[in-house]
Design a protein around this motif. Structure first.
Motif, PDB file in Angstrom:
ATOM      1  N   UNK A   1     -43.587  56.270 -95.492  1.00  0.00           N
ATOM      2  CA  UNK A   1     -44.235  55.912 -94.217  1.00  0.00           C
ATOM      3  C   UNK A   1     -43.601  56.560 -92.984  1.00  0.00           C
ATOM      4  N   UNK A   2     -42.351  57.039 -93.112  1.00  0.00           N
ATOM      5  CA  UNK A   2     -41.668  57.662 -91.984  1.00  0.00           C
ATOM      6  C   UNK A   2     -41.750  59.185 -92.032  1.00  0.00           C
ATOM      7  N   UNK A   3     -42.603  59.727 -92.889  1.00  0.00           N
ATOM      8  CA  UNK A   3     -42.649  61.174 -93.070  1.00  0.00           C
ATOM      9  C   UNK A   3     -42.975  61.911 -91.772  1.00  0.00           C
ATOM     10  N   UNK A   4     -43.865  61.358 -90.964  1.00  0.00           N
ATOM     11  CA  UNK A   4     -44.212  61.991 -89.697  1.00  0.00           C
ATOM     12  C   UNK A   4     -43.026  62.084 -88.761  1.00  0.00           C
ATOM     13  N   UNK A   5     -42.211  61.035 -88.721  1.00  0.00           N
ATOM     14  CA  UNK A   5     -41.004  61.054 -87.892  1.00  0.00           C
ATOM     15  C   UNK A   5     -40.062  62.167 -88.332  1.00  0.00           C
ATOM     16  N   UNK A   6     -39.873  62.255 -89.645  1.00  0.00           N
ATOM     17  CA  UNK A   6     -38.983  63.276 -90.170  1.00  0.00           C
ATOM     18  C   UNK A   6     -39.499  64.667 -89.812  1.00  0.00           C
ATOM     19  N   UNK A   7     -40.798  64.882 -89.926  1.00  0.00           N
ATOM     20  CA  UNK A   7     -41.377  66.192 -89.643  1.00  0.00           C
ATOM     21  C   UNK A   7     -41.210  66.565 -88.170  1.00  0.00           C
ATOM     22  N   UNK A   8     -41.412  65.606 -87.259  1.00  0.00           N
ATOM     23  CA  UNK A   8     -41.232  65.873 -85.840  1.00  0.00           C
ATOM     24  C   UNK A   8     -39.772  66.197 -85.541  1.00  0.00           C
ATOM     25  N   UNK A   9     -38.876  65.404 -86.071  1.00  0.00           N
ATOM     26  CA  UNK A   9     -37.443  65.663 -85.905  1.00  0.00           C
ATOM     27  C   UNK A   9     -37.113  67.085 -86.354  1.00  0.00           C
ATOM     28  N   UNK A  10     -37.646  67.483 -87.504  1.00  0.00           N
ATOM     29  CA  UNK A  10     -37.344  68.803 -88.048  1.00  0.00           C
ATOM     30  C   UNK A  10     -37.790  69.921 -87.119  1.00  0.00           C
ATOM     31  N   UNK A  11     -38.992  69.813 -86.596  1.00  0.00           N
ATOM     32  CA  UNK A  11     -39.484  70.871 -85.715  1.00  0.00           C
ATOM     33  C   UNK A  11     -38.629  70.976 -84.453  1.00  0.00           C
ATOM     34  N   UNK A  12     -38.235  69.847 -83.907  1.00  0.00           N
ATOM     35  CA  UNK A  12     -37.400  69.867 -82.711  1.00  0.00           C
ATOM     36  C   UNK A  12     -36.003  70.416 -83.007  1.00  0.00           C
ATOM     37  N   UNK A  13     -35.458  70.101 -84.175  1.00  0.00           N
ATOM     38  CA  UNK A  13     -34.149  70.629 -84.554  1.00  0.00           C
ATOM     39  C   UNK A  13     -34.227  72.130 -84.784  1.00  0.00           C
ATOM     40  N   UNK A  14     -35.284  72.588 -85.443  1.00  0.00           N
ATOM     41  CA  UNK A  14     -35.439  74.038 -85.632  1.00  0.00           C
ATOM     42  C   UNK A  14     -35.486  74.763 -84.289  1.00  0.00           C
TER      43      UNK A  14
ATOM     44  N   UNK B   1     -24.811  67.239 -88.849  1.00  0.00           N
ATOM     45  CA  UNK B   1     -26.101  66.644 -89.200  1.00  0.00           C
ATOM     46  C   UNK B   1     -26.076  65.235 -88.619  1.00  0.00           C
ATOM     47  N   UNK B   2     -26.970  64.987 -87.662  1.00  0.00           N
ATOM     48  CA  UNK B   2     -26.989  63.694 -86.982  1.00  0.00           C
ATOM     49  C   UNK B   2     -28.431  63.309 -86.677  1.00  0.00           C
ATOM     50  N   UNK B   3     -28.684  62.011 -86.644  1.00  0.00           N
ATOM     51  CA  UNK B   3     -30.003  61.510 -86.289  1.00  0.00           C
ATOM     52  C   UNK B   3     -30.726  60.780 -87.396  1.00  0.00           C
ATOM     53  N   UNK B   4     -30.294  60.949 -88.632  1.00  0.00           N
ATOM     54  CA  UNK B   4     -30.999  60.303 -89.742  1.00  0.00           C
ATOM     55  C   UNK B   4     -30.977  58.787 -89.615  1.00  0.00           C
ATOM     56  N   UNK B   5     -29.839  58.239 -89.211  1.00  0.00           N
ATOM     57  CA  UNK B   5     -29.756  56.785 -89.066  1.00  0.00           C
ATOM     58  C   UNK B   5     -30.602  56.273 -87.908  1.00  0.00           C
ATOM     59  N   UNK B   6     -30.859  57.120 -86.926  1.00  0.00           N
ATOM     60  CA  UNK B   6     -31.738  56.741 -85.815  1.00  0.00           C
ATOM     61  C   UNK B   6     -33.197  56.717 -86.273  1.00  0.00           C
ATOM     62  N   UNK B   7     -33.584  57.719 -87.052  1.00  0.00           N
ATOM     63  CA  UNK B   7     -34.972  57.837 -87.499  1.00  0.00           C
ATOM     64  C   UNK B   7     -35.399  56.614 -88.308  1.00  0.00           C
ATOM     65  N   UNK B   8     -34.469  56.024 -89.032  1.00  0.00           N
ATOM     66  CA  UNK B   8     -34.782  54.885 -89.891  1.00  0.00           C
ATOM     67  C   UNK B   8     -34.890  53.564 -89.130  1.00  0.00           C
ATOM     68  N   UNK B   9     -34.572  53.577 -87.839  1.00  0.00           N
ATOM     69  CA  UNK B   9     -34.692  52.350 -87.060  1.00  0.00           C
ATOM     70  C   UNK B   9     -36.165  52.068 -86.751  1.00  0.00           C
ATOM     71  N   UNK B  10     -36.515  50.797 -86.489  1.00  0.00           N
ATOM     72  CA  UNK B  10     -37.925  50.464 -86.216  1.00  0.00           C
ATOM     73  C   UNK B  10     -38.514  51.264 -85.053  1.00  0.00           C
ATOM     74  N   UNK B  11     -37.699  51.492 -84.018  1.00  0.00           N
ATOM     75  CA  UNK B  11     -38.176  52.251 -82.864  1.00  0.00           C
ATOM     76  C   UNK B  11     -37.176  53.341 -82.527  1.00  0.00           C
ATOM     77  N   UNK B  12     -37.695  54.537 -82.234  1.00  0.00           N
ATOM     78  CA  UNK B  12     -36.829  55.640 -81.865  1.00  0.00           C
ATOM     79  C   UNK B  12     -37.614  56.643 -81.032  1.00  0.00           C
ATOM     80  N   UNK B  13     -36.991  57.144 -79.976  1.00  0.00           N
ATOM     81  CA  UNK B  13     -37.545  58.206 -79.151  1.00  0.00           C
ATOM     82  C   UNK B  13     -36.999  59.519 -79.702  1.00  0.00           C
TER      83      UNK B  13
END
Length: 259
Positions: free
Chosen positions: A134-147, A84-96
């Protein structure tokens, strides 16, 4: 529940989630237990030649996890890998996020190509948290790409997003960032269920729900800001990590301590 064949070499990769932060045990390395130890303990009971390694280190972003943990994990020739990786990236101000999961996808592919069974996670749904909502959209996008990455490589997925009980703060540590003992126990159960492993894990007892007076709630929030949120922000601003001086808990395969 169907019974999966026994695993013999289990390697866990990741950050604080997998290291076990929030689930203290002073008798274990780094003073932690965590869901991965709990899973390993069950798996060890199914075969005599079982080995477990946990390479996870708190605070690591995805690229750090891949740079430091991927090759050592492959060298251990596991037949089960969790990452499980990427959670610490998602919480940064900017992330691709697209680029982030592209790199994650490549790593999952390398792990799966060994023939090992690979298990990954979606991120949890922060919709119930005023702090993380406020970061819910980021989490949702990450999830779809991980799936999608899991589908491509035949990896199993623990769908953290759908585990609604984690909206109950009793599953979390006082720092509001890591799972507490009840959360780690629940996650161990979910991992074993996804793997099809029979087990006898029981839910960790939850404290009684008590709504404190507003003044006490305010004091608790101030304490959280001072002891958890502010240090986290300070580390981000100074380029430091909570894992800068932390080593993997179990860097080589060994039989886990049975609780």
């Amino acid at each position: 529940m169907s019974t999966a064949p026994p695993f013999h070499r289990y390697v866990a990769l990741g950050d604080s989630f997998t290291e076990g932060v929030g689930d203290p045990d002073p008798t274990r390395p780094n003073g932690l237990r965590g869901w991965a130890d709990r899973v390993a303990e069950v798996l060890a009971g199914r075969t005599d030649d079982f080995g477990y390694a946990n390479l996870a280190i708190r605070g690591r972003k995805l690229d750090g996890i891949l740079a430091e943990q991927l090759e050592p994990a492959l060298a251990l020739e596991p037949d089960l890998v969790t990452i499980y990786a990427g959670a610490n990236d998602i919480l940064r101000p900017r992330v691709d996020i697209d680029g982030l999961v592209d790199r994650y996808d490549a790593a999952i592919g390398r792990l799966a190509a060994t023939g090992a069974r690979v298990l990954v996670w979606t991120a949890f749904d922060p919709g119930g948290s005023a702090i993380y909502r406020p970061m819910r959209g980021r989490f949702a996008l990450y999830n779809e790409l991980v799936r999608a990455a899991a589908d491509r490589h035949g990896a199993d997925v623990v769908d953290f997003w759908r585990l609604r009980e984690y909206r109950d703060w009793r599953y979390w540590d006082a720092d509001r960032m890591h799972m507490g003992p009840a959360g780690h126990q629940r996650m161990a159960t979910e991992v074993l269920d996804v793997l099809g492993i029979e087990h006898a894990l029981e839910a960790h007892p939850l404290a009684e729900v008590v709504v404190p007076p507003r003044g006490e709630q305010l004091r608790e929030h101030v304490t959280w800001v001072r002891e958890s949120a502010a240090p986290w922000v300070h580390r981000r601003l100074t380029g430091r990590s909570s894992g800068d001086r932390v080593s993997p808990r179990y860097p080589v395969l060994g039989r886990p301590t049975l609780d």
